[in-house]
Design an enzyme around this catalytic site. Structure first.
Site, PDB file in Angstrom:
ATOM      1  N   ASN A  34      52.291  43.084  -5.381  1.00 22.52           N
ATOM      2  CA  ASN A  34      51.074  42.713  -6.111  1.00 22.52           C
ATOM      3  C   ASN A  34      50.560  43.970  -6.796  1.00 22.52           C
ATOM      4  OD1 ASN A  34      48.589  41.876  -7.007  1.00 22.52           O
ATOM      5  ND2 ASN A  34      47.699  41.544  -4.978  1.00 22.52           N
ATOM      6  N   LYS A  75      48.227  44.189  -8.878  1.00 22.15           N
ATOM      7  CA  LYS A  75      46.792  44.101  -9.183  1.00 22.15           C
ATOM      8  C   LYS A  75      46.556  44.550 -10.637  1.00 22.15           C
ATOM      9  CE  LYS A  75      45.940  44.556  -4.302  1.00 22.15           C
ATOM     10  NZ  LYS A  75      45.055  44.901  -3.213  1.00 22.15           N
ATOM     11  N   HIS A 116      43.834  35.074  -3.539  1.00 22.47           N
ATOM     12  CA  HIS A 116      43.787  36.443  -3.019  1.00 22.47           C
ATOM     13  C   HIS A 116      42.341  36.798  -2.671  1.00 22.47           C
ATOM     14  CE1 HIS A 116      43.961  40.788  -2.791  1.00 22.47           C
ATOM     15  NE2 HIS A 116      45.256  40.659  -2.582  1.00 22.47           N
ATOM     16  N   GLU A 162      40.633  39.319  -3.119  1.00 26.36           N
ATOM     17  CA  GLU A 162      39.845  39.972  -4.179  1.00 26.36           C
ATOM     18  C   GLU A 162      39.316  38.941  -5.176  1.00 26.36           C
ATOM     19  OE1 GLU A 162      42.779  42.931  -5.167  1.00 26.36           O
ATOM     20  OE2 GLU A 162      42.402  43.887  -3.231  1.00 26.36           O
ATOM     21  N   GLU A 191      46.738  37.925   4.900  1.00 26.86           N
ATOM     22  CA  GLU A 191      46.236  39.242   4.510  1.00 26.86           C
ATOM     23  C   GLU A 191      44.854  39.470   5.129  1.00 26.86           C
ATOM     24  OE1 GLU A 191      48.276  40.858   0.788  1.00 26.86           O
ATOM     25  OE2 GLU A 191      46.585  39.671   0.117  1.00 26.86           O
ATOM     26  N   GLY A 241      44.307  47.684   1.384  1.00 31.27           N
ATOM     27  CA  GLY A 241      43.938  48.915   0.681  1.00 31.27           C
ATOM     28  C   GLY A 241      43.236  49.941   1.547  1.00 31.27           C
ATOM     29  N   SER A 244      48.118  46.967   3.568  1.00 30.21           N
ATOM     30  CA  SER A 244      48.571  48.339   3.861  1.00 30.21           C
ATOM     31  C   SER A 244      50.008  48.402   4.378  1.00 30.21           C
ATOM     32  CB  SER A 244      47.609  49.032   4.838  1.00 30.21           C
ATOM     33  OG  SER A 244      46.336  49.200   4.220  1.00 30.21           O
TER      34      SER A 244
HETATM   35  P1  PGA Z   1      47.617  46.778  -0.068  1.00 21.63           P
HETATM   36  O1  PGA Z   1      47.269  45.408  -0.819  1.00 21.63           O
HETATM   37  O2  PGA Z   1      49.082  46.749   0.265  1.00 21.63           O
HETATM   38  O3  PGA Z   1      47.282  47.861  -1.056  1.00 21.63           O
HETATM   39  O4  PGA Z   1      46.792  46.837   1.164  1.00 21.63           O
HETATM   40  C1  PGA Z   1      47.835  44.187  -0.410  1.00 21.63           C
HETATM   41  C2  PGA Z   1      47.275  43.054  -1.226  1.00 21.63           C
HETATM   42  O5  PGA Z   1      46.069  43.047  -1.549  1.00 21.63           O
HETATM   43  O6  PGA Z   1      47.999  42.110  -1.580  1.00 21.63           O
END
Ligand code: PGA
Length: 249
Positions: free
Chosen positions: A10, A12, A90, A92, A161, A167, A206
């Site tokens: 992803n 983003k 997601h 976010e 997730e 993150g 992460s």
């Molecule tokens: P990350 O993000 O690996 O940077 O924690 C994962 C995601 O939001 O899909």
């Protein structure tokens, strides 16, 4: 039940044409047991060369099929740009775009109807985990989609997730992730017993080159959804190589 692993990137709101080239070059060299998926910003989709090795996905899809929805992207637009998958729900988008479970359910229906495979993202906040509400929250997120549309499960991928792990550099432990993945599979059994055994449940939050191998040993972790580390071609390739069916517990 053996499930073909899926490792998804992803990107983003990151990425460039140069990153496409760098990632493709590195992935072309590796031999992995997993299927690979990259979800770049949609504007980059047409710049990926055709590939049998790497599938493409959107990061979101409109619930509407077409029409006056300024700024949104329909499933058919994503497909025309090369996508066969789309992330949906997601955290976010749930947080910053105020997406509700009801809207997310509509998006899953629209995506499947148009022939895109949805990667439905679910997960709890830190506060919800501390209040021991993880299972309740996830059961509700799954029910919003599959209680009224159990037939969509066989066409879906699920990504667990935990929001506190996204993150932050603080991944769930393999045991924490496995516990929730097993719970998700259990919940899904009540909607479609056979599909629940077949559906791939990815872990995200992460994931990196160091922690992925241990996560992948868990029986109900069928791959990963990788954010930050997917922007580093060598690290993403290492994560893909770390998936080994023979290491499953
Ligand atoms: P990350 O993000 O690996 O940077 O924690 C994962 C995601 O939001 O899909």
């Amino acid at each position: 039940m053996s499930r073909k692993a899926l490792i998804a990137a992803n990107w983003k709101m990151n990425g460039t044409k140069a990153l496409i080239e760098a990632v493709n070059n590195v992935l072309a060299e590796i031999d992995t047991e997993a299927e690979l998926l990259i979800c770049p910003p949609a504007t980059l989709l047409p710049f990926f060369p055709p590939s049998n090795k790497v599938a493409l996905g959107g990061q979101d899809v409109s619930a509407a099929v077409s029409g006056a929805y300024t700024g949104q992207l329909s499933a058919s637009l994503l497909k025309e740009a090369g996508a066969t998958y789309s992330l949906i729900g997601h955290s976010e988008r749930r947080q910053y775009q105020f997406e509700t479970d009801a809207l997310i359910a509509e998006k899953v229906v629209t995506a499947v109807t148009a022939g895109l495979t949805p990667v439905l993202c679910v997960g709890e906040t830190l506060q919800e985990r501390q209040q021991e509400k993880t299972q309740q929250v996830i059961a509700k997120q799954l029910a919003a989609v599959y209680a009224s549309h159990p037939e969509l499960l066989v066409k879906s991928v699920i990504a667990y997730e935990p929001i506190w792990a996204i993150g932050t550099g603080e991944s769930a432990t393999p045991e924490q992730a496995q516990e929730t993945h097993a719970f998700i599979r259990d919940v899904l059994q009540s909607y479609d017993n056979v599909a629940a055994q077949q559906v791939r449940i990815l872990y995200g939050g992460s994931v990196n080159a160091e922690n992925s191998a241990a996560l992948f040993t868990q029986p109900d972790i069928d791959g990963a959804l990788v954010g930050g580390a997917s922007l580093k071609p060598d690290e993403f390739a290492q994560i893909c190589l770390n998936y080994q069916t023979s290491a499953k517990e």
